[in-house]
Design a protein around this motif. Structure first.
Motif, PDB file in Angstrom:
ATOM      1  N   LYS A 181       0.827  -1.221   0.000  1.00  0.00           N
ATOM      2  CA  LYS A 181       0.000   0.000   0.000  1.00  0.00           C
ATOM      3  C   LYS A 181       0.857   1.265   0.000  1.00  0.00           C
ATOM      4  O   LYS A 181       0.507   2.266  -0.604  1.00  0.00           O
ATOM      5  N   TYR A 182       1.987   1.214   0.692  1.00  0.00           N
ATOM      6  CA  TYR A 182       2.899   2.360   0.705  1.00  0.00           C
ATOM      7  C   TYR A 182       3.370   2.682  -0.717  1.00  0.00           C
ATOM      8  O   TYR A 182       3.360   3.845  -1.136  1.00  0.00           O
ATOM      9  N   ARG A 224       2.731   6.018  -2.798  1.00  0.00           N
ATOM     10  CA  ARG A 224       3.889   6.806  -3.221  1.00  0.00           C
ATOM     11  C   ARG A 224       3.917   7.019  -4.730  1.00  0.00           C
ATOM     12  O   ARG A 224       4.167   8.126  -5.203  1.00  0.00           O
ATOM     13  N   GLY A 225       3.645   5.974  -5.509  1.00  0.00           N
ATOM     14  CA  GLY A 225       3.628   6.108  -6.962  1.00  0.00           C
ATOM     15  C   GLY A 225       2.577   7.100  -7.420  1.00  0.00           C
ATOM     16  O   GLY A 225       2.830   7.958  -8.274  1.00  0.00           O
ATOM     17  N   ASN A 226       1.382   7.005  -6.850  1.00  0.00           N
ATOM     18  CA  ASN A 226       0.303   7.926  -7.213  1.00  0.00           C
ATOM     19  C   ASN A 226       0.614   9.343  -6.766  1.00  0.00           C
ATOM     20  O   ASN A 226       0.342  10.302  -7.478  1.00  0.00           O
ATOM     21  N   ASN A 265      -4.184   4.257  -3.519  1.00  0.00           N
ATOM     22  CA  ASN A 265      -3.979   4.975  -4.785  1.00  0.00           C
ATOM     23  C   ASN A 265      -4.609   6.365  -4.727  1.00  0.00           C
ATOM     24  O   ASN A 265      -3.976   7.369  -5.058  1.00  0.00           O
ATOM     25  N   VAL A 266      -5.856   6.414  -4.309  1.00  0.00           N
ATOM     26  CA  VAL A 266      -6.579   7.690  -4.238  1.00  0.00           C
ATOM     27  C   VAL A 266      -5.939   8.609  -3.198  1.00  0.00           C
ATOM     28  O   VAL A 266      -5.795   9.813  -3.429  1.00  0.00           O
ATOM     29  N   TRP A 267      -5.549   8.048  -2.064  1.00  0.00           N
ATOM     30  CA  TRP A 267      -4.899   8.842  -1.019  1.00  0.00           C
ATOM     31  C   TRP A 267      -3.670   9.556  -1.583  1.00  0.00           C
ATOM     32  O   TRP A 267      -3.503  10.757  -1.425  1.00  0.00           O
ATOM     33  N   GLY A 268      -2.812   8.813  -2.246  1.00  0.00           N
ATOM     34  CA  GLY A 268      -1.607   9.399  -2.815  1.00  0.00           C
ATOM     35  C   GLY A 268      -1.902  10.386  -3.920  1.00  0.00           C
ATOM     36  O   GLY A 268      -1.325  11.477  -3.983  1.00  0.00           O
ATOM     37  N   ARG A 269      -2.828  10.043  -4.795  1.00  0.00           N
ATOM     38  CA  ARG A 269      -3.172  10.914  -5.928  1.00  0.00           C
ATOM     39  C   ARG A 269      -3.775  12.233  -5.456  1.00  0.00           C
ATOM     40  O   ARG A 269      -3.623  13.261  -6.092  1.00  0.00           O
ATOM     41  N   ASN A 270      -4.448  12.216  -4.313  1.00  0.00           N
ATOM     42  CA  ASN A 270      -5.055  13.439  -3.773  1.00  0.00           C
ATOM     43  C   ASN A 270      -4.094  14.226  -2.891  1.00  0.00           C
ATOM     44  O   ASN A 270      -4.512  15.159  -2.197  1.00  0.00           O
ATOM     45  N   GLY A 271      -2.830  13.855  -2.882  1.00  0.00           N
ATOM     46  CA  GLY A 271      -1.830  14.611  -2.135  1.00  0.00           C
ATOM     47  C   GLY A 271      -1.594  14.157  -0.716  1.00  0.00           C
ATOM     48  O   GLY A 271      -0.879  14.817   0.035  1.00  0.00           O
ATOM     49  N   ASP A 300      -0.028  12.060   2.350  1.00  0.00           N
ATOM     50  CA  ASP A 300       1.331  11.598   2.637  1.00  0.00           C
ATOM     51  C   ASP A 300       1.402  10.070   2.522  1.00  0.00           C
ATOM     52  O   ASP A 300       0.723   9.359   3.269  1.00  0.00           O
ATOM     53  N   PRO A 301       2.224   9.547   1.598  1.00  0.00           N
ATOM     54  CA  PRO A 301       2.344   8.091   1.443  1.00  0.00           C
ATOM     55  C   PRO A 301       2.826   7.384   2.706  1.00  0.00           C
ATOM     56  O   PRO A 301       2.561   6.196   2.894  1.00  0.00           O
ATOM     57  N   ASN A 302       3.512   8.112   3.587  1.00  0.00           N
ATOM     58  CA  ASN A 302       4.031   7.492   4.810  1.00  0.00           C
ATOM     59  C   ASN A 302       2.932   6.980   5.730  1.00  0.00           C
ATOM     60  O   ASN A 302       3.210   6.226   6.660  1.00  0.00           O
ATOM     61  N   ARG A 303       1.701   7.374   5.463  1.00  0.00           N
ATOM     62  CA  ARG A 303       0.566   6.830   6.217  1.00  0.00           C
ATOM     63  C   ARG A 303       0.543   5.304   6.093  1.00  0.00           C
ATOM     64  O   ARG A 303       0.126   4.611   7.019  1.00  0.00           O
TER      65      ARG A 303
END
Length: 127
Positions: free
Chosen positions: A56-57, A61-63, A106-112, A114-117
């Protein structure tokens, strides 16, 4: 490389269909190509890390990286993420719950977000 060419062509067609000016369309295509590279880099890092619980990280991160490039990058991230999840749920048989969790990241990352979540404890700092 072939995927990048397809993404550029698809983004040009998309931008032409909505009447986007040529310079703006070029920027969109450039961002889409960069976004595809960001997604590939996250995938490559995920394979290299081979770390249980880090999936998931790397999705987030990619998104995130792709979306930071602008609308073209965010578009490429969405297209690639959706295609991967469709393949995963239809072909690999991993299940709806895993697909839902991947899409959430994916949506979390794409919407800005923090991937570290989604970063698991112990994942090496180089990622």
């Amino acid at each position: 490389m072939r995927l990048c060419v397809y993404l550029v062509l698809l983004s040009c067609i998309l931008s032409a269909s909505v009447g986007m000016p040529v310079l703006e369309a070029g920027r969109f295509a450039w961002d889409a190509m960069g976004g595809a590279w960001d997604m590939f880099r996250a995938y490559r890092d995920m394979v290299d890390a081979n770390y249980i619980g880090a999936d998931k990280y790397f999705h987030a991160r990619g998104n995130y990286d792709a979306a930071q490039r602008g609308p073209g990058g965010a578009w490429a991230a969405k297209v690639l993420s959706d295609a991967r999840e469709m393949w995963q749920s239809d072909v690999s048989g991993r299940g709806a719950e895993d697909t839902r969790a991947d899409q959430e990241a994916n949506v979390w990352g794409r919407n800005g977000g923090d991937p570290n979540r989604y970063r698991p404890a112990g994942l090496p700092n180089k990622y």
